[in-house]
Design an enzyme around this catalytic site. Structure first.
Site, PDB file in Angstrom:
ATOM      1  N   ASN A   1      37.321  18.202  44.021  1.00 45.42           N
ATOM      2  CA  ASN A   1      37.136  16.948  43.287  1.00 45.42           C
ATOM      3  C   ASN A   1      35.755  16.418  43.652  1.00 45.42           C
ATOM      4  OD1 ASN A   1      37.183  14.374  42.225  1.00 45.42           O
ATOM      5  ND2 ASN A   1      38.607  13.554  43.760  1.00 45.42           N
ATOM      6  N   TRP A   2      34.845  16.511  42.696  1.00 46.03           N
ATOM      7  CA  TRP A   2      33.458  16.123  42.988  1.00 46.03           C
ATOM      8  C   TRP A   2      33.225  14.612  42.896  1.00 46.03           C
ATOM      9  CZ3 TRP A   2      29.887  20.309  40.298  1.00 46.03           C
ATOM     10  CH2 TRP A   2      29.901  21.469  41.100  1.00 46.03           C
ATOM     11  N   LYS A   3      34.207  13.876  42.423  1.00 45.34           N
ATOM     12  CA  LYS A   3      34.046  12.413  42.279  1.00 45.34           C
ATOM     13  C   LYS A   3      32.752  12.111  41.502  1.00 45.34           C
ATOM     14  CE  LYS A   3      36.512  11.991  46.586  1.00 45.34           C
ATOM     15  NZ  LYS A   3      37.063  11.098  47.564  1.00 45.34           N
TER      16      LYS A   3
ATOM     17  N   HIS B   1      44.611   9.474  41.281  1.00 47.88           N
ATOM     18  CA  HIS B   1      43.879   9.564  42.556  1.00 47.88           C
ATOM     19  C   HIS B   1      43.858   8.184  43.221  1.00 47.88           C
ATOM     20  CE1 HIS B   1      40.574  10.076  45.386  1.00 47.88           C
ATOM     21  NE2 HIS B   1      40.813  11.367  45.314  1.00 47.88           N
TER      22      HIS B   1
ATOM     23  N   GLU C   1      48.033  12.999  49.225  1.00 52.41           N
ATOM     24  CA  GLU C   1      46.756  12.599  49.803  1.00 52.41           C
ATOM     25  C   GLU C   1      46.938  11.264  50.525  1.00 52.41           C
ATOM     26  OE1 GLU C   1      43.306  14.667  47.666  1.00 52.41           O
ATOM     27  OE2 GLU C   1      43.651  12.786  46.629  1.00 52.41           O
TER      28      GLU C   1
ATOM     29  N   GLY D   1      38.161  11.034  52.677  1.00 51.66           N
ATOM     30  CA  GLY D   1      36.759  10.713  52.914  1.00 51.66           C
ATOM     31  C   GLY D   1      36.495  10.064  54.262  1.00 51.66           C
TER      32      GLY D   1
ATOM     33  N   SER E   1      40.195  15.017  53.756  1.00 53.43           N
ATOM     34  CA  SER E   1      39.284  15.582  54.758  1.00 53.43           C
ATOM     35  C   SER E   1      39.589  17.047  55.096  1.00 53.43           C
ATOM     36  CB  SER E   1      39.273  14.711  56.019  1.00 53.43           C
ATOM     37  OG  SER E   1      38.796  13.410  55.709  1.00 53.43           O
TER      38      SER E   1
ATOM     39  N   GLY F   1      37.698  16.953  48.514  1.00 52.10           N
ATOM     40  CA  GLY F   1      36.633  16.087  48.027  1.00 52.10           C
ATOM     41  C   GLY F   1      35.293  16.511  48.608  1.00 52.10           C
ATOM     42  N   GLY F   2      34.868  15.827  49.647  1.00 47.92           N
ATOM     43  CA  GLY F   2      33.528  16.011  50.224  1.00 47.92           C
ATOM     44  C   GLY F   2      33.135  17.455  50.479  1.00 47.92           C
TER      45      GLY F   2
HETATM   46  C1  PEP Z   1      39.835  13.620  47.405  1.00 47.87           C
HETATM   47  O1  PEP Z   1      38.929  13.019  46.879  1.00 47.87           O
HETATM   48  O2  PEP Z   1      40.837  13.903  46.730  1.00 47.87           O
HETATM   49  C2  PEP Z   1      39.717  13.988  48.819  1.00 47.87           C
HETATM   50  C3  PEP Z   1      40.756  14.552  49.385  1.00 47.87           C
HETATM   51  O3  PEP Z   1      38.531  13.716  49.437  1.00 47.87           O
HETATM   52  P1  PEP Z   1      38.041  14.233  50.894  1.00 47.87           P
HETATM   53  O4  PEP Z   1      38.338  15.715  50.950  1.00 47.87           O
HETATM   54  O5  PEP Z   1      36.575  13.939  50.929  1.00 47.87           O
HETATM   55  O6  PEP Z   1      38.812  13.472  51.913  1.00 47.87           O
END
Ligand code: PEP
Length: 253
Positions: free
Chosen positions: A9-11, A96, A168, A174, A212, A233-234
């Protein structure tokens, strides 16, 4: 057999040319991958079309990060499921925590999106998860159950395996704080009991963990019996780390 998935998920990151460069590098790194996980990226809407061209003939799945449930209409700034289907999108992230908590989306609205995504032949990736204060007050299961019942309100038990769930915990997104594999497993197992109570074939439902996820922790998370992959995400923004995550995911299929 339920699907195993690693999804990025690139946001709100990357211009079109940045997205193309990252995916080209990712495709190069993944070209010999023969593991059990399907993998894909949900870029910003603006890069979907360009990535559709790049991923042609590859195994990469293409996702969107959100949608509006109506096929068209006076909804300034929104993107419909029909438009996403037209772009060749495979999966759509709905509910989300950033949509729930920053943009105020509730389960009733999310449930309409889940229905619309299914009706247009795409896979909804439905996110659920508790906030830190809810966990600290011992409300994790109640929150997750409430979100599940609300967001799946328009899906029949037989259709539930067509929905991919992503647990999540909001406190892990994040923040660099990952749920331990045992903590995540406990909630994933609970989710299956809720699905069973709804009348679904819970063993057929793919449940991802998100929060994360990194190359260093993905193996132990996906080693857990009820964790079928990850929503990242990140660490999906860099092709090297995302490819590493896919390759390090536990080959339990
Ligand atoms: C997400 O945006 O769904 C996510 C899990 O982000 P991150 O991996 O950065 O915590």
């Amino acid at each position: 057999m339920r699907r195993r998935l690693i999804l990025g998920n690139w946001k709100m990151h990357k211009t079109v040319s940045e997205a193309e460069a990252t995916v080209q590098d990712l495709l190069d790194r993944m070209k010999d991958y023969r593991g059990p996980y399907e993998w894909g990226i949900a870029p910003p809407f603006t890069a979907i079309s360009a990535l559709r061209t790049l991923r042609e003939g590859t195994s990469m799945l293409l996702g969107a990060q959100n949608c509006h449930p109506e096929p068209q209409g006076a909804f300034t700034g929104e993107i419909s499921v029909t438009m996403l289907q037209d772009l060749g999108v495979d999966f759509v992230i709905v509910g989300h925590s950033e949509r729930r908590h920053i943009f105020g989306e509730d389960d009733a609205f999310i449930a309409r999106k889940v229905r619309a995504v299914l009706d247009h032949g795409m896979t909804p990736v439905l996110c659920i998860g508790e906030r830190l204060e809810e966990r600290e007050q011992g409300h994790t299961e109640a929150v997750v159950k409430h979100q599940l019942l609300g967001s799946l309100a328009h899906v029949s038990p037989e259709e539930i395996p067509r929905v991919v769930l992503a647990y999540e915990p909001v406190w892990a997104i994040g923040t660099g704080k990952t749920a331990t594999p045992e903590t995540a497993q406990e909630v994933h197992a609970f989710i299956r009991t809720v699905l069973r109570d709804l009348g679904a074939d819970a063993e057929e439902v793919t449940i991802l963990y998100g929060g994360s996820v990194k190359p260093e922790n993905v193996t132990n998370l996906t080693r857990m019996p009820d964790i079928d992959g990850a929503l990242v995400g990140g660490a999906s923004l860099q092709s090297q780390s995302f490819a590493h995550i896919i390759n390090a995911a536990f080959p339990n299929a």
